[in-house]
Design an enzyme around this catalytic site. Structure first.
Site, PDB file in Angstrom:
ATOM      1  N   LYS A   1      -3.430  15.172   8.367  1.00 16.50           N
ATOM      2  CA  LYS A   1      -3.470  13.984   8.582  1.00 16.50           C
ATOM      3  C   LYS A   1      -2.230  13.498   9.323  1.00 16.50           C
ATOM      4  CE  LYS A   1      -5.090   9.556   6.586  1.00 16.50           C
ATOM      5  NZ  LYS A   1      -5.205   8.685   5.522  1.00 16.50           N
TER       6      LYS A   1
ATOM      7  N   ASN B   1       1.134  -1.251   0.082  1.00 13.72           N
ATOM      8  CA  ASN B   1      -0.077   0.085  -0.009  1.00 13.72           C
ATOM      9  C   ASN B   1       0.775   1.169  -0.059  1.00 13.72           C
ATOM     10  OD1 ASN B   1      -1.544   2.055   1.024  1.00 13.72           O
ATOM     11  ND2 ASN B   1      -3.013   0.707   1.527  1.00 13.72           N
TER      12      ASN B   1
ATOM     13  N   LYS C   1      -0.146   4.225   2.517  1.00 18.86           N
ATOM     14  CA  LYS C   1       0.251   4.221   3.950  1.00 18.86           C
ATOM     15  C   LYS C   1       1.950   4.316   3.974  1.00 18.86           C
ATOM     16  CE  LYS C   1      -2.498  -0.112   5.345  1.00 18.86           C
ATOM     17  NZ  LYS C   1      -2.466  -1.270   5.806  1.00 18.86           N
TER      18      LYS C   1
ATOM     19  N   HIS D   1      -4.471   8.117  13.054  1.00 19.87           N
ATOM     20  CA  HIS D   1      -4.084   6.878  13.651  1.00 19.87           C
ATOM     21  C   HIS D   1      -2.792   6.567  13.417  1.00 19.87           C
ATOM     22  CE1 HIS D   1      -5.602   6.419   9.487  1.00 19.87           C
ATOM     23  NE2 HIS D   1      -5.658   5.252   9.756  1.00 19.87           N
ATOM     24  N   ARG D   2      -2.271   6.652  12.172  1.00 22.41           N
ATOM     25  CA  ARG D   2      -0.903   6.324  11.800  1.00 22.41           C
ATOM     26  C   ARG D   2       0.070   7.166  12.376  1.00 22.41           C
ATOM     27  NH1 ARG D   2      -2.812   5.568   7.015  1.00 22.41           N
ATOM     28  NH2 ARG D   2      -3.609   3.570   7.572  1.00 22.41           N
TER      29      ARG D   2
ATOM     30  N   GLU E   1      -1.696 -13.366   3.513  1.00 18.85           N
ATOM     31  CA  GLU E   1      -2.933 -13.505   3.908  1.00 18.85           C
ATOM     32  C   GLU E   1      -3.399 -13.142   5.157  1.00 18.85           C
ATOM     33  OE1 GLU E   1      -6.528 -16.970   3.555  1.00 18.85           O
ATOM     34  OE2 GLU E   1      -4.565 -17.636   3.158  1.00 18.85           O
TER      35      GLU E   1
ATOM     36  N   ASP F   1      -1.431  -2.626  10.196  1.00 13.82           N
ATOM     37  CA  ASP F   1      -2.595  -3.226   9.792  1.00 13.82           C
ATOM     38  C   ASP F   1      -3.846  -2.259  10.410  1.00 13.82           C
ATOM     39  OD1 ASP F   1      -4.120  -5.497   8.605  1.00 13.82           O
ATOM     40  OD2 ASP F   1      -5.214  -5.603  10.433  1.00 13.82           O
ATOM     41  N   SER F   2      -4.772  -1.808   9.755  1.00 11.70           N
ATOM     42  CA  SER F   2      -5.673  -0.657   9.917  1.00 11.70           C
ATOM     43  C   SER F   2      -6.787  -0.881   9.676  1.00 11.70           C
ATOM     44  CB  SER F   2      -5.025   0.745   9.587  1.00 11.70           C
ATOM     45  OG  SER F   2      -4.382   0.463   8.086  1.00 11.70           O
TER      46      SER F   2
END
Ligand code: IMP
Length: 197
Positions: free
Chosen positions: A173, A12, A15, A178-179, A42, A71-72
């Site tokens: 942002k 991603n 991210k 959150h990141r 996975e 992971d979000s």
């Protein structure tokens, strides 16, 4: 300032951009995993940290260097805090995912939601595994607005603001997401272990 390199365990790019801009400030160079390797892990975990660990371990093993995974997801109160870890699997693309949330919330006054991010940083040489977490609270807008960011950003209005993240852009942002919060916690740990100054 000390410098060290960490592989970003993800495909991603959004991210990657967000986290690398934050960590760069403290001398951590994030290398985009997808630019070097082809790996699809996975996400079989039942929590954000579990999925982040799965990704960090797999990418670190492949690359033989420390790997950081994110992971979000988004959690909506009126939907029983769903979709959560299933945020990317809610529908086949970003607009459909946003549409799905808006449709489910039609007529609901409760628009409360939060973004959640779990980071896992794994050092393959000595097996150390560090976990941090970050939250960003907000409200679901009534329609998608704005062009910045990715995913649910056009429908996410962070608390204290009247515009969506997709309207507010990278600068806001990078401070409150959150990141960003998970990154601040990680920086504290890196500083505690004298890996950054
Ligand atoms: P995963 O971490 O790969 O399982 O995917 C996380 C999913 O949550 C993304 O594909 C987005 O749909 C959503 N998400 C996580 N963080 C953000 C964000 O900062 N903005 C918008 N959507 C996000």
């Amino acid at each position: 300032m000390k410098n060290f390199r960490v592989l970003f365990a993800s495909r991603n790019r959004h991210k990657f951009r967000e986290i690398s801009a934050l960590l760069k400030k403290v001398g951590v160079e994030l290398v985009f995993g997808a630019e070097r390797y082809s790996l699809d892990v996975e996400e079989t975990g039942t929590s954000y940290p579990q999925n982040a660990i799965l990704k960090a371990l797999a990418w670190a093993e492949l690359a033989g260097m420390p790997a950081l995974a994110d992971d979000s997801g988004i959690e909506v109160r009126a939907l029983g805090w769903e979709p959560g870890i299933y945020s990317s699997r809610l529908a086949s693309n970003d607009s459909l995912r946003n549409f799905t949330i808006l449709k489910k919330l039609e007529g609901s006054y409760d628009r409360c939601c939060r973004y959640v991010a779990a980071f896992a940083l794994f050092f393959p040489k000595d097996g150390r595994l560090w976990l941090t977490e970050g939250y960003c609270w907000g409200e679901i807008a009534t329609e998608p607005v704005g062009q910045c960011g990715f995913g649910y950003d056009p429908i996410f209005i962070p608390s204290g603001y009247k515009k969506t993240f997709a309207e507010l852009g990278d600068e806001v942002k990078a401070r409150i997401s959150h990141r960003a919060v998970a990154s601040y916690a990680l920086m504290d740990m890196l500083a505690e272990y004298s890996m950054i100054e």
